[in-house]
Design a protein around this motif. Structure first.
Motif, PDB file in Angstrom:
ATOM      1  N   THR A 129     -10.174  16.927  24.491  1.00 16.94           N
ATOM      2  CA  THR A 129      -9.251  16.095  23.704  1.00 16.94           C
ATOM      3  C   THR A 129      -9.943  15.683  22.412  1.00 16.94           C
ATOM      4  N   ALA A 130      -9.336  16.038  21.291  1.00 18.03           N
ATOM      5  CA  ALA A 130      -9.841  15.626  19.974  1.00 18.03           C
ATOM      6  C   ALA A 130      -8.996  14.453  19.481  1.00 18.03           C
ATOM      7  N   THR A 131      -9.632  13.476  18.849  1.00 19.55           N
ATOM      8  CA  THR A 131      -8.926  12.272  18.407  1.00 19.55           C
ATOM      9  C   THR A 131      -9.379  11.854  17.011  1.00 19.55           C
ATOM     10  N   ILE A 132      -8.407  11.565  16.154  1.00 21.99           N
ATOM     11  CA  ILE A 132      -8.661  10.906  14.863  1.00 21.99           C
ATOM     12  C   ILE A 132      -8.128   9.490  15.010  1.00 21.99           C
ATOM     13  N   THR A 133      -8.980   8.484  14.883  1.00 26.22           N
ATOM     14  CA  THR A 133      -8.553   7.100  15.096  1.00 26.22           C
ATOM     15  C   THR A 133      -7.993   6.481  13.814  1.00 26.22           C
ATOM     16  N   THR A 134      -7.447   5.280  13.973  1.00 26.53           N
ATOM     17  CA  THR A 134      -6.907   4.549  12.819  1.00 26.53           C
ATOM     18  C   THR A 134      -8.007   3.994  11.928  1.00 26.53           C
ATOM     19  N   GLY A 135      -9.254   4.234  12.320  1.00 31.69           N
ATOM     20  CA  GLY A 135     -10.347   3.875  11.412  1.00 31.69           C
ATOM     21  C   GLY A 135     -10.410   4.798  10.210  1.00 31.69           C
ATOM     22  N   ALA A 136      -9.754   5.958  10.299  1.00 31.18           N
ATOM     23  CA  ALA A 136      -9.716   6.903   9.172  1.00 31.18           C
ATOM     24  C   ALA A 136      -8.721   6.392   8.130  1.00 31.18           C
ATOM     25  N   GLN A 137      -9.174   6.252   6.868  1.00 33.12           N
ATOM     26  CA  GLN A 137      -8.347   5.684   5.808  1.00 33.12           C
ATOM     27  C   GLN A 137      -8.262   6.634   4.620  1.00 33.12           C
ATOM     28  N   ASN A 138      -7.144   6.507   3.886  1.00 36.62           N
ATOM     29  CA  ASN A 138      -7.026   7.317   2.673  1.00 36.62           C
ATOM     30  C   ASN A 138      -7.825   6.672   1.541  1.00 36.62           C
ATOM     31  N   ALA A 155       0.824  -1.207   0.000  1.00 40.33           N
ATOM     32  CA  ALA A 155       0.000   0.000   0.000  1.00 40.33           C
ATOM     33  C   ALA A 155       0.856   1.253   0.000  1.00 40.33           C
ATOM     34  N   ALA A 156       0.224   2.361  -0.383  1.00 38.72           N
ATOM     35  CA  ALA A 156       0.901   3.648  -0.312  1.00 38.72           C
ATOM     36  C   ALA A 156       1.148   3.995   1.152  1.00 38.72           C
ATOM     37  N   ALA A 157       2.044   4.964   1.383  1.00 36.19           N
ATOM     38  CA  ALA A 157       2.381   5.367   2.743  1.00 36.19           C
ATOM     39  C   ALA A 157       1.128   5.789   3.508  1.00 36.19           C
ATOM     40  N   ALA A 158       1.115   5.528   4.793  1.00 39.10           N
ATOM     41  CA  ALA A 158      -0.042   5.861   5.620  1.00 39.10           C
ATOM     42  C   ALA A 158      -0.260   7.369   5.647  1.00 39.10           C
ATOM     43  N   PRO A 159      -1.531   7.808   5.619  1.00 46.82           N
ATOM     44  CA  PRO A 159      -1.810   9.245   5.701  1.00 46.82           C
ATOM     45  C   PRO A 159      -1.458   9.773   7.089  1.00 46.82           C
ATOM     46  N   THR A 160      -1.258  11.083   7.187  1.00 49.66           N
ATOM     47  CA  THR A 160      -0.973  11.714   8.468  1.00 49.66           C
ATOM     48  C   THR A 160      -1.847  12.952   8.635  1.00 49.66           C
ATOM     49  N   VAL A 161      -1.977  13.410   9.875  1.00 48.82           N
ATOM     50  CA  VAL A 161      -2.662  14.672  10.159  1.00 48.82           C
ATOM     51  C   VAL A 161      -1.590  15.753  10.148  1.00 48.82           C
ATOM     52  N   ASN A 191     -12.025  18.331   0.784  1.00 51.87           N
ATOM     53  CA  ASN A 191     -10.684  18.813   0.412  1.00 51.87           C
ATOM     54  C   ASN A 191      -9.621  18.498   1.464  1.00 51.87           C
ATOM     55  N   SER A 192      -9.602  17.246   1.894  1.00 48.71           N
ATOM     56  CA  SER A 192      -8.611  16.744   2.862  1.00 48.71           C
ATOM     57  C   SER A 192      -8.779  17.309   4.265  1.00 48.71           C
ATOM     58  N   VAL A 193      -9.901  18.008   4.527  1.00 48.32           N
ATOM     59  CA  VAL A 193     -10.138  18.566   5.858  1.00 48.32           C
ATOM     60  C   VAL A 193     -11.389  17.942   6.468  1.00 48.32           C
ATOM     61  N   ALA A 194     -11.246  17.387   7.673  1.00 49.31           N
ATOM     62  CA  ALA A 194     -12.377  16.853   8.429  1.00 49.31           C
ATOM     63  C   ALA A 194     -12.790  17.896   9.461  1.00 49.31           C
ATOM     64  N   THR A 195     -14.104  18.116   9.613  1.00 48.16           N
ATOM     65  CA  THR A 195     -14.619  19.127  10.548  1.00 48.16           C
ATOM     66  C   THR A 195     -15.620  18.499  11.503  1.00 48.16           C
ATOM     67  N   PHE A 196     -15.382  18.721  12.798  1.00 48.53           N
ATOM     68  CA  PHE A 196     -16.310  18.277  13.842  1.00 48.53           C
ATOM     69  C   PHE A 196     -17.049  19.522  14.333  1.00 48.53           C
ATOM     70  N   THR A 197     -18.373  19.513  14.209  1.00 47.74           N
ATOM     71  CA  THR A 197     -19.199  20.647  14.648  1.00 47.74           C
ATOM     72  C   THR A 197     -20.031  20.205  15.840  1.00 47.74           C
ATOM     73  N   PRO A 198     -19.707  20.702  17.048  1.00 48.80           N
ATOM     74  CA  PRO A 198     -20.483  20.305  18.231  1.00 48.80           C
ATOM     75  C   PRO A 198     -21.952  20.682  18.079  1.00 48.80           C
ATOM     76  N   SER A 257      -2.713  14.657   5.107  1.00 42.23           N
ATOM     77  CA  SER A 257      -1.614  14.781   4.145  1.00 42.23           C
ATOM     78  C   SER A 257      -2.027  14.385   2.735  1.00 42.23           C
ATOM     79  N   GLU A 258      -3.200  13.744   2.600  1.00 40.87           N
ATOM     80  CA  GLU A 258      -3.662  13.296   1.288  1.00 40.87           C
ATOM     81  C   GLU A 258      -5.167  13.102   1.312  1.00 40.87           C
ATOM     82  N   ALA A 259      -5.714  12.827   0.148  1.00 33.75           N
ATOM     83  CA  ALA A 259      -7.159  12.615   0.047  1.00 33.75           C
ATOM     84  C   ALA A 259      -7.561  11.399   0.874  1.00 33.75           C
ATOM     85  N   MET A 260      -8.672  11.542   1.600  1.00 30.49           N
ATOM     86  CA  MET A 260      -9.144  10.476   2.470  1.00 30.49           C
ATOM     87  C   MET A 260     -10.445   9.894   1.920  1.00 30.49           C
ATOM     88  N   ASN A 261     -10.751   8.687   2.400  1.00 28.93           N
ATOM     89  CA  ASN A 261     -12.025   8.051   2.081  1.00 28.93           C
ATOM     90  C   ASN A 261     -13.058   8.668   3.019  1.00 28.93           C
TER      91      ASN A 261
END
Length: 422
Positions: free
Chosen positions: A317-326, A239-245, A299-306, A268-272
């Motif tokens: 504490t905000a968390t992006i888990t490993t369930g997030a995939q490119n 697989a391609a390199a893992a995405p990063t925040v 556009n590669s940005v995830a937004t959490f709106t309370p 760092s790249e387009a996500m699913n």
């Protein structure tokens, strides 16, 4: 005459010839073949064995040769080989493996003699049949699959065989993994008889976005010693390199953050987008339950709106888990977390009132309103928290409602004339 007679009698007793008596020496013992291998009539005989004949007595080794110990294929010429003798056993060792599924005839001729020079009474002959051509083992399944893409860099490589293998032949020499240009990957090879599976475990993670070639060579043999008919080779691509925040808001460790903030993470790249959800992007106050809200991605940005303003003076504490995939299905290598602290809570204020403060000549049928600086909790805007009182302290009865930042007190009846109200 008497002395001569006594001498002849004594000589006769000692079996010595002469003196007019007959020769009584016993006849020589004729050697025989007492056992053979392979046994006479044997089938399924290994093609790489030897042929032996065991004699009833010691033999003259010089008479046991390729001329007196012969092996012949049915309808064919004599098999070439060497003949040796030791401890009454003659051994014929063919120069090459015998043919499969073939009947052979072994013969020890009368040229073979015992140590006293006595030959076999007749040629000794027996037959046996070699085993059928063995079926070579095959590789029936592999992981990763041949031509697979997007393979995890932490993968192991396995090969499943059609039959039980000789584990001593399943090694890092017969099961190899190579990268670009044929560079060998270091690793360990194990074999499990249950399921007949060989496993190659790389010493370290493989490289991203790289094609690898796995090979099982013909050095791999089954338990009967039969090798693969040909090398088995397959390829796969990691697989391609893992995405990063790469960026977040609010910034990590930020303080004085507005309670009405949204929370974002840039990748760092387009996500699913289907993997960017309220399950993979969470916000939690210190010591509290997860904040409810909605998650969007663009556009590669995830937004959490309370769903509501955050609490003041609180660490989140905000968390992006490993369930997030490119977009190619590669997950974050590890969960990404950061914290921020909200600003101290500011009390709402009343910004506008009607009638205006100190107003005179107000109509007795007026309603009274108060506009707030921010949205209010409607359940807290009641006739207990919004009151109207005439001079002298008599409370006015009425109803209270709240809408769009504005609370309204509606008296149950017209107010008194020329009266000051608070």
């Amino acid at each position: 005459m008497m002395r001569l007679g006594m001498a002849c009698l004594l000589a006769s007793a000692l079996l010595v010839s002469g003196c007019g008596g007959s020769n009584t020496t016993p006849p020589p013992v004729v050697p025989t073949v007492t056992s053979v291998t392979p046994a006479s009539g044997a089938t399924n005989v290994a093609v790489n064995g030897t042929v032996t004949a065991t004699f009833s007595e010691a033999m003259n080794s010089s008479t046991l040769t390729a001329s007196t110990f012969i092996l012949t294929a049915a309808g064919g010429a004599a098999v070439t080989g060497t003949v040796s003798y030791s401890n009454s056993v003659a051994t014929l060792t063919p120069s090459a493996s015998l043919a499969y599924s073939t009947q052979y005839t072994a013969t020890v001729t009368t040229g073979a003699q015992s140590s006293s020079g006595t030959a076999l009474a007749a040629n000794y002959t027996w037959t046996f049949t070699t085993a059928a051509v063995p079926v070579p083992p095959t590789v029936t399944a592999v992981t990763p699959a041949s031509a697979a893409t997007g393979v995890a860099v932490g993968t192991t490589v396995t090969a499943t065989f059609s039959q039980t293998m000789n584990s001593s032949t399943i090694t890092s020499s017969t099961f190899t993994l190579a990268g670009p240009g044929g560079a060998a990957v270091s690793g360990t090879v194990t074999y499990a008889a249950t399921g007949s599976v060989a496993t190659f475990t790389p010493s370290a993670n493989l490289a991203y976005s790289t094609q690898y070639t796995a090979t099982i060579t013909t050095g791999a043999q089954d338990s009967a010693g039969t090798a693969l008919a040909a090398n088995y080779i397959w390829t796969f691509t990691t697989a391609a390199a893992a995405p990063t925040v790469t960026a977040v808001t609010p910034a990590s460790a930020a303080t004085g953050v507005a309670v009405s903030t949204t929370v974002t993470a840039t990748f760092s790249e387009a996500m699913n987008s289907s993997t960017i959800t309220a399950s993979t992007f969470t916000l939690t106050p210190a010591g509290g339950a997860a904040v409810t809200g909605t998650v969007s991605y663009s556009n590669s940005v995830a937004t959490f709106t309370p769903s509501a303003n955050l609490a003041g003076s609180t660490l989140y504490t905000a968390t992006i888990t490993t369930g997030a995939q490119n977009s190619s299905g590669t997950a974050l290598a590890a969960s990404y977390s950061w914290t921020f602290t909200t600003a101290a809570a500011l009390a709402p204020t009343v910004t506008v009132v009607t009638p205006a403060s100190a107003a005179t000549g107000v109509a007795a049928s007026t309603t009274v309103t108060a506009a707030f600086s921010e949205a209010m909790n409607a359940s807290t805007i009641t006739s207990s928290t919004f009151t109207l009182t005439a001079a002298g302290g008599a409370a006015v009865t009425g109803t209270v409602n709240y809408s769009n930042f504005v609370a309204t007190f509606t008296p149950s009846a017209n107010l008194a004339y020329s009266t000051q109200y608070t």
